[in-house]
Scaffold this motif. Structure first.
Motif, PDB file in Angstrom:
ATOM      1  N   GLY A 115      79.221  50.727 -29.425  1.00  0.00           N
ATOM      2  CA  GLY A 115      78.774  49.735 -30.385  1.00  0.00           C
ATOM      3  C   GLY A 115      79.326  49.958 -31.776  1.00  0.00           C
ATOM      4  N   ASP A 116      80.413  50.720 -31.910  1.00  0.00           N
ATOM      5  CA  ASP A 116      80.970  50.996 -33.229  1.00  0.00           C
ATOM      6  C   ASP A 116      82.304  50.300 -33.489  1.00  0.00           C
ATOM      7  OD1 ASP A 116      82.497  52.522 -31.510  1.00  0.00           O
ATOM      8  OD2 ASP A 116      82.229  54.404 -32.593  1.00  0.00           O
ATOM      9  N   SER A 117      82.671  49.342 -32.646  1.00  0.00           N
ATOM     10  CA  SER A 117      83.898  48.589 -32.865  1.00  0.00           C
ATOM     11  C   SER A 117      83.653  47.553 -33.958  1.00  0.00           C
ATOM     12  CB  SER A 117      84.307  47.879 -31.577  1.00  0.00           C
ATOM     13  OG  SER A 117      85.334  46.950 -31.842  1.00  0.00           O
ATOM     14  N   PRO A 118      84.586  47.409 -34.918  1.00  0.00           N
ATOM     15  CA  PRO A 118      84.429  46.355 -35.924  1.00  0.00           C
ATOM     16  C   PRO A 118      84.420  44.949 -35.302  1.00  0.00           C
ATOM     17  CG  PRO A 118      86.051  47.961 -36.637  1.00  0.00           C
ATOM     18  CD  PRO A 118      85.725  48.281 -35.210  1.00  0.00           C
ATOM     19  N   GLY A 119      85.075  44.771 -34.154  1.00  0.00           N
ATOM     20  CA  GLY A 119      85.005  43.514 -33.415  1.00  0.00           C
ATOM     21  C   GLY A 119      85.684  42.325 -34.058  1.00  0.00           C
ATOM     22  N   ALA A 120      86.768  42.532 -34.791  1.00  0.00           N
ATOM     23  CA  ALA A 120      87.447  41.412 -35.444  1.00  0.00           C
ATOM     24  C   ALA A 120      88.007  40.431 -34.418  1.00  0.00           C
ATOM     25  CB  ALA A 120      88.564  41.922 -36.352  1.00  0.00           C
ATOM     26  N   ARG A 121      88.680  40.942 -33.408  1.00  0.00           N
ATOM     27  CA  ARG A 121      89.252  40.079 -32.376  1.00  0.00           C
ATOM     28  C   ARG A 121      88.181  39.713 -31.352  1.00  0.00           C
ATOM     29  NH1 ARG A 121      92.915  42.966 -34.759  1.00  0.00           N
ATOM     30  NH2 ARG A 121      95.065  42.265 -34.911  1.00  0.00           N
ATOM     31  N   ASP A 122      87.409  40.676 -30.946  1.00  0.00           N
ATOM     32  CA  ASP A 122      86.344  40.496 -29.962  1.00  0.00           C
ATOM     33  C   ASP A 122      85.081  41.100 -30.582  1.00  0.00           C
ATOM     34  OD1 ASP A 122      85.110  40.016 -27.418  1.00  0.00           O
ATOM     35  OD2 ASP A 122      85.298  42.133 -26.976  1.00  0.00           O
ATOM     36  N   ASN A 123      84.356  40.274 -31.236  1.00  0.00           N
ATOM     37  CA  ASN A 123      83.985  38.888 -31.066  1.00  0.00           C
ATOM     38  C   ASN A 123      84.101  38.076 -32.355  1.00  0.00           C
ATOM     39  OD1 ASN A 123      83.171  39.167 -28.326  1.00  0.00           O
ATOM     40  ND2 ASN A 123      81.396  40.257 -29.060  1.00  0.00           N
ATOM     41  N   GLY A 124      84.583  38.684 -33.422  1.00  0.00           N
ATOM     42  CA  GLY A 124      84.655  37.994 -34.706  1.00  0.00           C
ATOM     43  C   GLY A 124      85.493  36.732 -34.674  1.00  0.00           C
ATOM     44  N   SER A 125      86.605  36.764 -33.952  1.00  0.00           N
ATOM     45  CA  SER A 125      87.460  35.576 -33.895  1.00  0.00           C
ATOM     46  C   SER A 125      86.759  34.423 -33.181  1.00  0.00           C
ATOM     47  CB  SER A 125      88.789  35.910 -33.220  1.00  0.00           C
ATOM     48  OG  SER A 125      88.584  36.364 -31.888  1.00  0.00           O
ATOM     49  N   GLY A 126      86.011  34.718 -32.136  1.00  0.00           N
ATOM     50  CA  GLY A 126      85.250  33.672 -31.441  1.00  0.00           C
ATOM     51  C   GLY A 126      84.150  33.101 -32.305  1.00  0.00           C
ATOM     52  N   LEU A 127      83.493  33.965 -33.076  1.00  0.00           N
ATOM     53  CA  LEU A 127      82.450  33.511 -33.993  1.00  0.00           C
ATOM     54  C   LEU A 127      83.038  32.577 -35.043  1.00  0.00           C
ATOM     55  CD1 LEU A 127      79.534  33.626 -35.024  1.00  0.00           C
ATOM     56  CD2 LEU A 127      80.160  35.689 -36.277  1.00  0.00           C
ATOM     57  N   LEU A 128      84.198  32.939 -35.608  1.00  0.00           N
ATOM     58  CA  LEU A 128      84.855  32.071 -36.585  1.00  0.00           C
ATOM     59  C   LEU A 128      85.188  30.715 -35.963  1.00  0.00           C
ATOM     60  CD1 LEU A 128      86.179  31.478 -39.313  1.00  0.00           C
ATOM     61  CD2 LEU A 128      88.261  32.555 -38.413  1.00  0.00           C
ATOM     62  N   ALA A 129      85.705  30.717 -34.736  1.00  0.00           N
ATOM     63  CA  ALA A 129      86.035  29.454 -34.071  1.00  0.00           C
ATOM     64  C   ALA A 129      84.784  28.611 -33.861  1.00  0.00           C
ATOM     65  CB  ALA A 129      86.735  29.727 -32.742  1.00  0.00           C
ATOM     66  N   ALA A 130      83.684  29.227 -33.445  1.00  0.00           N
ATOM     67  CA  ALA A 130      82.443  28.484 -33.208  1.00  0.00           C
ATOM     68  C   ALA A 130      81.906  27.890 -34.502  1.00  0.00           C
ATOM     69  CB  ALA A 130      81.404  29.388 -32.558  1.00  0.00           C
ATOM     70  N   LEU A 131      81.937  28.666 -35.578  1.00  0.00           N
ATOM     71  CA  LEU A 131      81.439  28.159 -36.863  1.00  0.00           C
ATOM     72  C   LEU A 131      82.346  27.058 -37.419  1.00  0.00           C
ATOM     73  CD1 LEU A 131      80.231  31.489 -38.494  1.00  0.00           C
ATOM     74  CD2 LEU A 131      78.838  29.672 -37.456  1.00  0.00           C
ATOM     75  N   THR A 132      83.646  27.194 -37.220  1.00  0.00           N
ATOM     76  CA  THR A 132      84.586  26.143 -37.640  1.00  0.00           C
ATOM     77  C   THR A 132      84.334  24.877 -36.832  1.00  0.00           C
ATOM     78  OG1 THR A 132      86.239  27.803 -38.256  1.00  0.00           O
ATOM     79  CG2 THR A 132      87.029  25.552 -37.907  1.00  0.00           C
ATOM     80  N   ALA A 133      84.113  25.021 -35.536  1.00  0.00           N
ATOM     81  CA  ALA A 133      83.816  23.860 -34.691  1.00  0.00           C
ATOM     82  C   ALA A 133      82.524  23.194 -35.131  1.00  0.00           C
ATOM     83  CB  ALA A 133      83.728  24.283 -33.223  1.00  0.00           C
ATOM     84  N   ALA A 134      81.527  23.992 -35.476  1.00  0.00           N
ATOM     85  CA  ALA A 134      80.224  23.437 -35.883  1.00  0.00           C
ATOM     86  C   ALA A 134      80.352  22.545 -37.111  1.00  0.00           C
ATOM     87  CB  ALA A 134      79.243  24.569 -36.163  1.00  0.00           C
ATOM     88  N   ALA A 135      81.280  22.863 -37.992  1.00  0.00           N
ATOM     89  CA  ALA A 135      81.451  22.072 -39.217  1.00  0.00           C
ATOM     90  C   ALA A 135      81.923  20.644 -38.920  1.00  0.00           C
ATOM     91  CB  ALA A 135      82.440  22.757 -40.156  1.00  0.00           C
ATOM     92  N   GLY A 136      82.583  20.446 -37.784  1.00  0.00           N
ATOM     93  CA  GLY A 136      83.106  19.118 -37.486  1.00  0.00           C
ATOM     94  C   GLY A 136      82.487  18.460 -36.271  1.00  0.00           C
ATOM     95  N   ARG A 142      94.238  46.562 -25.632  1.00  0.00           N
ATOM     96  CA  ARG A 142      94.166  47.987 -25.980  1.00  0.00           C
ATOM     97  C   ARG A 142      93.312  48.233 -27.224  1.00  0.00           C
ATOM     98  NH1 ARG A 142      99.618  47.847 -24.238  1.00  0.00           N
ATOM     99  NH2 ARG A 142     100.358  47.538 -26.339  1.00  0.00           N
ATOM    100  N   ARG A 143      93.135  47.213 -28.055  1.00  0.00           N
ATOM    101  CA  ARG A 143      92.390  47.371 -29.306  1.00  0.00           C
ATOM    102  C   ARG A 143      90.899  47.086 -29.171  1.00  0.00           C
ATOM    103  NH1 ARG A 143      96.176  45.475 -34.170  1.00  0.00           N
ATOM    104  NH2 ARG A 143      94.417  46.264 -35.335  1.00  0.00           N
ATOM    105  N   ILE A 144      90.553  46.069 -28.350  1.00  0.00           N
ATOM    106  CA  ILE A 144      89.157  45.651 -28.315  1.00  0.00           C
ATOM    107  C   ILE A 144      88.266  46.774 -27.781  1.00  0.00           C
ATOM    108  CG2 ILE A 144      89.703  43.205 -28.195  1.00  0.00           C
ATOM    109  CD1 ILE A 144      88.993  43.246 -25.251  1.00  0.00           C
ATOM    110  N   ASP A 173      89.850  47.592 -33.402  1.00  0.00           N
ATOM    111  CA  ASP A 173      89.615  46.143 -33.366  1.00  0.00           C
ATOM    112  C   ASP A 173      89.134  45.679 -34.736  1.00  0.00           C
ATOM    113  OD1 ASP A 173      89.230  43.521 -32.754  1.00  0.00           O
ATOM    114  OD2 ASP A 173      87.614  43.842 -31.318  1.00  0.00           O
ATOM    115  N   ASN A 174      90.036  45.808 -35.703  1.00  0.00           N
ATOM    116  CA  ASN A 174      89.733  45.405 -37.071  1.00  0.00           C
ATOM    117  C   ASN A 174      90.614  44.221 -37.461  1.00  0.00           C
ATOM    118  OD1 ASN A 174      92.305  46.463 -37.810  1.00  0.00           O
ATOM    119  ND2 ASN A 174      91.409  48.498 -37.901  1.00  0.00           N
ATOM    120  N   ALA A 175      90.477  43.769 -38.673  1.00  0.00           N
ATOM    121  CA  ALA A 175      91.202  42.572 -39.118  1.00  0.00           C
ATOM    122  C   ALA A 175      92.660  42.852 -39.495  1.00  0.00           C
ATOM    123  CB  ALA A 175      90.476  41.941 -40.297  1.00  0.00           C
ATOM    124  N   GLU A 176      93.083  44.083 -39.439  1.00  0.00           N
ATOM    125  CA  GLU A 176      94.467  44.417 -39.783  1.00  0.00           C
ATOM    126  C   GLU A 176      95.445  43.661 -38.884  1.00  0.00           C
ATOM    127  OE1 GLU A 176      97.339  48.278 -39.412  1.00  0.00           O
ATOM    128  OE2 GLU A 176      95.275  48.611 -40.069  1.00  0.00           O
TER     129      GLU A 176
END
Length: 186
Positions: free
Chosen positions: A21-42, A152-154, A159-162
């Protein structure tokens, strides 16, 4: 590549990750969260967004939500947004014929320019929240974009935003926000 080989490779990577539970999760799951929130706006009022947690620990969030609030999903199709990296092929992953049909409809809207779109069944051994929804009798797919470098990162500290611009996540979210399907983006 046969699904059994993909399942074994995914199991190896998952075992190597030593989930704590110590992964920053930028790709998994942060990217999915961003997509969901972007979708919610429209999105239209007929479309909802759900956010689950603990996928990596046995799909616990999705299981709890389906068990505790099944009425949220009556008549819905579920689009699970997971690991929307800026590199690799784009996947629409289904579990059954109903999910394959949803995947076909989504492919027309979500296909990214110059990015191969792969529609396939979920390989054995892979965890995705859409599994829980299908087992509950719902129509569900998972949308992802990744490659072996991403895998290999997730689930690791890497799994950071770099090196991640989140352009794929934003574009998928914009495209989902423009369609009018009776769906819930997870």
């Amino acid at each position: 590549m046969p699904s059994s080989v993909l399942g074994l490779a995914a199991g190896f990577l998952l075992g190597r990750a030593r989930l704590r539970g110590d992964s920053p999760g930028a790709r998994d799951n942060g990217s999915g969260l961003l997509a969901a929130l972007t979708a919610a706006a429209g999105q239209s009022p007929a479309t909802g967004v759900i956010i689950t947690s603990a996928e990596e620990f046995g799909l616990l969030g999705a299981r709890a939500l389906v068990a505790g609030r099944p009425e949220l999903f009556r008549g819905c199709e579920i689009i699970n947004l997971d690991t929307l990296d800026d590199q690799g092929d784009q996947y629409i992953v289904h579990h059954d014929a109903a999910g394959a049909s949803l995947g076909e409809r989504l492919a027309q809207v979500l296909a990214l320019d110059a990015v191969p779109l792969v529609k396939r069944q979920l390989p054995a051994g892979i965890l995705a929240d859409s599994v829980v929804f299908v087992r509950a009798g719902l129509i569900a797919v998972t949308v992802a974009r990744l490659d072996w470098s991403t895998l290999r990162r997730i689930h690791t500290a890497k799994d950071n935003a770099e090196g991640l611009a989140f352009t794929t996540a934003e574009e998928i979210g914009r495209r989902l926000g423009r369609i009018d399907l009776p769906t819930a983006a997870a």
